[in-house]
Design a protein around this motif. Structure first.
Motif, PDB file in Angstrom:
ATOM      1  N   VAL A 119       0.833  -1.218   0.079  1.00 27.89           N
ATOM      2  CA  VAL A 119      -0.106   0.142   0.006  1.00 27.89           C
ATOM      3  C   VAL A 119       0.724   1.112   0.129  1.00 27.89           C
ATOM      4  N   GLY A 120       0.623   1.949  -0.949  1.00 27.48           N
ATOM      5  CA  GLY A 120       1.641   3.400  -1.102  1.00 27.48           C
ATOM      6  C   GLY A 120       2.783   3.227  -1.694  1.00 27.48           C
ATOM      7  N   LYS A 121       3.467   4.073  -1.333  1.00 28.57           N
ATOM      8  CA  LYS A 121       5.036   3.776  -2.052  1.00 28.57           C
ATOM      9  C   LYS A 121       5.820   2.707  -1.527  1.00 28.57           C
ATOM     10  N   LYS A 122       6.344   2.044  -2.301  1.00 32.64           N
ATOM     11  CA  LYS A 122       7.137   0.657  -1.970  1.00 32.64           C
ATOM     12  C   LYS A 122       8.384   1.246  -0.928  1.00 32.64           C
ATOM     13  N   ILE A 123       8.564   0.876   0.157  1.00 31.36           N
ATOM     14  CA  ILE A 123       9.618   0.996   0.952  1.00 31.36           C
ATOM     15  C   ILE A 123      10.983   0.755   0.546  1.00 31.36           C
ATOM     16  N   LYS A 124      12.057   1.473   0.265  1.00 34.28           N
ATOM     17  CA  LYS A 124      13.205   1.393  -0.200  1.00 34.28           C
ATOM     18  C   LYS A 124      14.164   0.739   1.048  1.00 34.28           C
ATOM     19  N   ARG A 125      14.536  -0.352   0.492  1.00 35.81           N
ATOM     20  CA  ARG A 125      15.579  -1.157   1.509  1.00 35.81           C
ATOM     21  C   ARG A 125      16.886  -0.719   1.403  1.00 35.81           C
ATOM     22  N   ARG A 126      17.613  -0.285   2.630  1.00 31.33           N
ATOM     23  CA  ARG A 126      18.914   0.369   2.711  1.00 31.33           C
ATOM     24  C   ARG A 126      20.004  -0.537   2.461  1.00 31.33           C
ATOM     25  N   SER A 127      21.152  -0.174   2.319  1.00 39.96           N
ATOM     26  CA  SER A 127      22.334  -0.889   1.913  1.00 39.96           C
ATOM     27  C   SER A 127      22.569  -1.828   3.331  1.00 39.96           C
ATOM     28  N   THR A 128      23.779  -2.927   2.936  1.00 41.44           N
ATOM     29  CA  THR A 128      24.063  -3.729   4.029  1.00 41.44           C
ATOM     30  C   THR A 128      24.744  -2.908   5.291  1.00 41.44           C
ATOM     31  N   LEU A 129      25.576  -1.841   4.786  1.00 43.05           N
ATOM     32  CA  LEU A 129      26.036  -0.758   5.878  1.00 43.05           C
ATOM     33  C   LEU A 129      25.856   0.587   5.121  1.00 43.05           C
ATOM     34  N   PHE A 130      25.380   1.651   6.154  1.00 43.33           N
ATOM     35  CA  PHE A 130      25.251   2.801   5.850  1.00 43.33           C
ATOM     36  C   PHE A 130      25.324   3.738   7.150  1.00 43.33           C
ATOM     37  N   PHE A 131      25.749   5.117   6.739  1.00 40.80           N
ATOM     38  CA  PHE A 131      25.620   5.957   7.969  1.00 40.80           C
ATOM     39  C   PHE A 131      24.392   6.454   7.938  1.00 40.80           C
ATOM     40  N   SER A 132      23.976   6.579   9.237  1.00 40.71           N
ATOM     41  CA  SER A 132      22.115   6.751   9.579  1.00 40.71           C
ATOM     42  C   SER A 132      22.282   8.368   9.911  1.00 40.71           C
ATOM     43  N   LYS A 133      21.632   9.221   9.235  1.00 41.37           N
ATOM     44  CA  LYS A 133      21.509  10.557  10.066  1.00 41.37           C
ATOM     45  C   LYS A 133      20.627  10.483  11.169  1.00 41.37           C
ATOM     46  N   GLU A 134      19.480   9.365  10.829  1.00 38.78           N
ATOM     47  CA  GLU A 134      18.450   9.352  11.746  1.00 38.78           C
ATOM     48  C   GLU A 134      18.953   9.265  13.393  1.00 38.78           C
ATOM     49  N   GLY A 142       3.080   7.954   5.366  1.00 38.06           N
ATOM     50  CA  GLY A 142       1.657   7.370   4.898  1.00 38.06           C
ATOM     51  C   GLY A 142       1.090   8.674   4.433  1.00 38.06           C
ATOM     52  N   TYR A 143       0.042   8.448   4.395  1.00 38.75           N
ATOM     53  CA  TYR A 143      -1.088   9.331   3.463  1.00 38.75           C
ATOM     54  C   TYR A 143      -2.255  10.016   4.748  1.00 38.75           C
ATOM     55  N   THR A 144      -2.373  11.354   4.780  1.00 36.99           N
ATOM     56  CA  THR A 144      -3.288  11.865   5.506  1.00 36.99           C
ATOM     57  C   THR A 144      -4.544  11.543   5.162  1.00 36.99           C
ATOM     58  N   GLU A 145      -5.639  11.739   6.108  1.00 36.85           N
ATOM     59  CA  GLU A 145      -7.057  11.476   5.942  1.00 36.85           C
ATOM     60  C   GLU A 145      -7.762  12.239   4.816  1.00 36.85           C
ATOM     61  N   GLY A 146      -8.141  11.454   3.944  1.00 36.82           N
ATOM     62  CA  GLY A 146      -8.908  11.698   2.830  1.00 36.82           C
ATOM     63  C   GLY A 146      -7.954  11.714   1.333  1.00 36.82           C
ATOM     64  N   GLN A 147      -6.663  11.225   1.738  1.00 37.18           N
ATOM     65  CA  GLN A 147      -5.742  11.150   0.884  1.00 37.18           C
ATOM     66  C   GLN A 147      -5.893   9.496   0.259  1.00 37.18           C
ATOM     67  N   ASP A 148      -5.775   9.427  -1.025  1.00 46.62           N
ATOM     68  CA  ASP A 148      -5.887   8.036  -1.576  1.00 46.62           C
ATOM     69  C   ASP A 148      -4.289   7.488  -1.569  1.00 46.62           C
ATOM     70  N   PRO A 149      -4.333   6.332  -0.697  1.00 43.37           N
ATOM     71  CA  PRO A 149      -2.766   5.591  -0.628  1.00 43.37           C
ATOM     72  C   PRO A 149      -2.512   5.129  -2.055  1.00 43.37           C
ATOM     73  N   LYS A 152      -2.626   6.533  -5.078  1.00 43.44           N
ATOM     74  CA  LYS A 152      -2.145   7.720  -5.802  1.00 43.44           C
ATOM     75  C   LYS A 152      -1.129   8.626  -5.146  1.00 43.44           C
ATOM     76  N   GLY A 153       0.019   8.882  -5.915  1.00 46.66           N
ATOM     77  CA  GLY A 153       0.937   9.988  -5.407  1.00 46.66           C
ATOM     78  C   GLY A 153       1.824   9.516  -4.263  1.00 46.66           C
ATOM     79  N   LYS A 154       2.907  10.126  -3.807  1.00 46.99           N
ATOM     80  CA  LYS A 154       3.528   9.956  -2.756  1.00 46.99           C
ATOM     81  C   LYS A 154       3.095  10.215  -1.556  1.00 46.99           C
TER      82      LYS A 154
END
Length: 435
Positions: free
Chosen positions: A226-241, A345-352, A354-356
């Motif tokens: 549902v919605g945009k397909k999640i992008k898998r991260r690489s095996t090793l990366f620096f996380s800004k989060e 995700g998508y706010t209330e009223g938005q169609d998951p 369609k669109g990002k």
């Protein structure tokens, strides 16, 4: 509560109480006695050695200043190699908390004994092969006998699974994807993990082909995206989060969360949430250690001799992360964890469809030492939920539903306590887990 609750001497039996994790589960049950049914908790501990079990009670009694434990807590002798003793144990309790691992070797006899004797079962397993294998093999029998079989009732699965549910509950719209980042903090004395977890990892990686075959046999159908397909991260990366290097989390979290999402989609027609799990590994020095340990581990786990060496010398091959002795109480007191969940995700009223995604959310689950403080809290609270809040649990399959269960196939979970974010589950806050 079950119909057997009033006819059995104990509400809870802690099996494997003399093990490293089991001793802390015993202490946590002691802390929560007043939270039991009608303000009481009748309970027992079980294992192979009476002497060791008595020693655990003595230690808990001294640590918590509860001298009455020695006379009020029952002791049951039971061994996974003695099926008759398991049956005797199960007949005495409403729910068994199984702390005996690795579960791939020692778990099934306990599951089987619980189902056959009408006793609910819980464990703290992080082994997907065992969890999904038990579901496939005992699903129908457990349902027919009115038994809940609940795996992964500890860290890290409950914080991950309930963290997803908590994030979804607070997202105003349709949550479509979540990434989690786990970080562990330790004090000046550092920290380590008991080698029971290490053993599970060694055998889990060695049997990865069997897990794939098991899932193929189960016939799992892909969940809709549902919605945009999640992008898998690489095996090793620096996380800004989390501002450190990170790698994909190799534990049971992704499979546990996916089973929950499958359950919610099938039972309640909820749109499934995509999930990616990662763990922080620190800075450059930690990265170098991880690199060499990872290469060595992946090579040696392929061979029987290599696995024997890994099991025999966990501290050497893990650069001290895993230990046969386990952490000290001081190390546990100084340790904590934080799960950061980043959802979109998508706010209330938005169609998951369609669109990002047009909205984001950030939540956190924080708690004390993950393995030996948070895990006992989660496991015991899960047991209290089952005992005191049956209305919060998914309905048990009736005999009339048996045909429908077979038609739907084996990918229907027996039960995961995390699927119901009940009031008891939310009570983790006052026990040290902050949702």
């Amino acid at each position: 509560m079950t119909s057997t609750a009033n006819s059995r001497p104990y509400h809870v039996i802690v099996f494997g109480a003399s093990g490293f994790t089991g001793q802390f589960v015993v202490e946590e049950v002691t802390r929560t006695l007043s939270d039991g049914p009608k303000g009481t908790m009748k309970w027992a501990i079980a294992g192979r050695s009476r002497q060791k079990l008595e020693k655990v009670l003595e230690q808990a009694s001294a640590t918590l200043t509860k001298p009455e434990l020695m006379s009020e807590v029952g002791i049951i002798l039971a061994d996974v190699g003695d099926l008759a003793s398991l049956a005797t144990m199960c007949k005495q309790g409403v729910v068994v908390l199984n702390c005996v691992g690795p579960y791939r070797f020692y778990g099934e006899p306990v599951v089987k004994a619980c189902i056959e004797n009408g006793t609910h079962y819980m464990d703290i397993c992080g082994e997907p092969q065992f969890l999904e294998g038990m579901q496939l093999k005992y699903q129908s029998q457990a349902a027919e006998n009115g038994v809940y079989v609940i795996g992964s009732c500890g860290f890290d699965s409950i914080p991950a699974d309930m963290g997803i549910q908590f994030t979804r509950d607070h997202f105003k719209g349709t949550l479509t994807a979540v990434e989690s980042f786990l970080t562990i903090s330790t004090g000046p004395e550092g920290g380590c993990i008991h080698d029971g977890t290490w053993q599970s990892a060694v055998y889990g990686f060695a049997d990865s082909d069997k897990l794939r075959a098991l899932r193929k046999k189960a016939g799992y159908k892909p969940l809709p995206v549902v919605g945009k397909k999640i992008k898998r991260r690489s095996t090793l990366f620096f996380s800004k989060e989390i501002e450190q290097y990170a790698v994909p989390f190799m534990g049971a979290d992704p499979s546990v969360v996916k089973r929950t999402q499958r359950f919610l989609h099938k039972e309640y027609q909820e749109s499934p949430v995509q999930y990616g799990a990662y763990v922080g590994v620190g800075g450059i020095s930690s990265l170098v250690k991880l690199f060499f340990a990872g290469i060595l581990f992946c090579f040696m786990v392929k061979f029987a001799f290599g696995r024997k060496l890994l099991i025999k010398f966990p501290e050497f091959f893990s650069f001290g992360v895993f230990s046969k002795v386990g952490p000290t109480r001081k190390q546990m007191e100084d340790s904590s964890f934080c799960f950061t969940f980043l959802g979109e995700g998508y706010t209330e009223g938005q169609d998951p469809t369609k669109g990002k995604p047009n909205a984001k959310i950030r939540t956190q689950v924080k708690g004390p030492d993950a393995g030996y403080v948070a895990t006992p809290i989660a496991m015991v609270q899960a047991a209290l939920t089952l005992l005191s809040e049956p209305e919060s649990l998914p309905k048990m399959r009736s005999v009339e539903e048996k045909k429908r269960i077979k038609e739907l196939g084996p990918d229907r979970p027996i039960l995961q306590i995390q699927q119901q974010a009940s009031d008891r589950g939310r009570a983790y806050t006052r026990n040290g887990l902050l949702l």
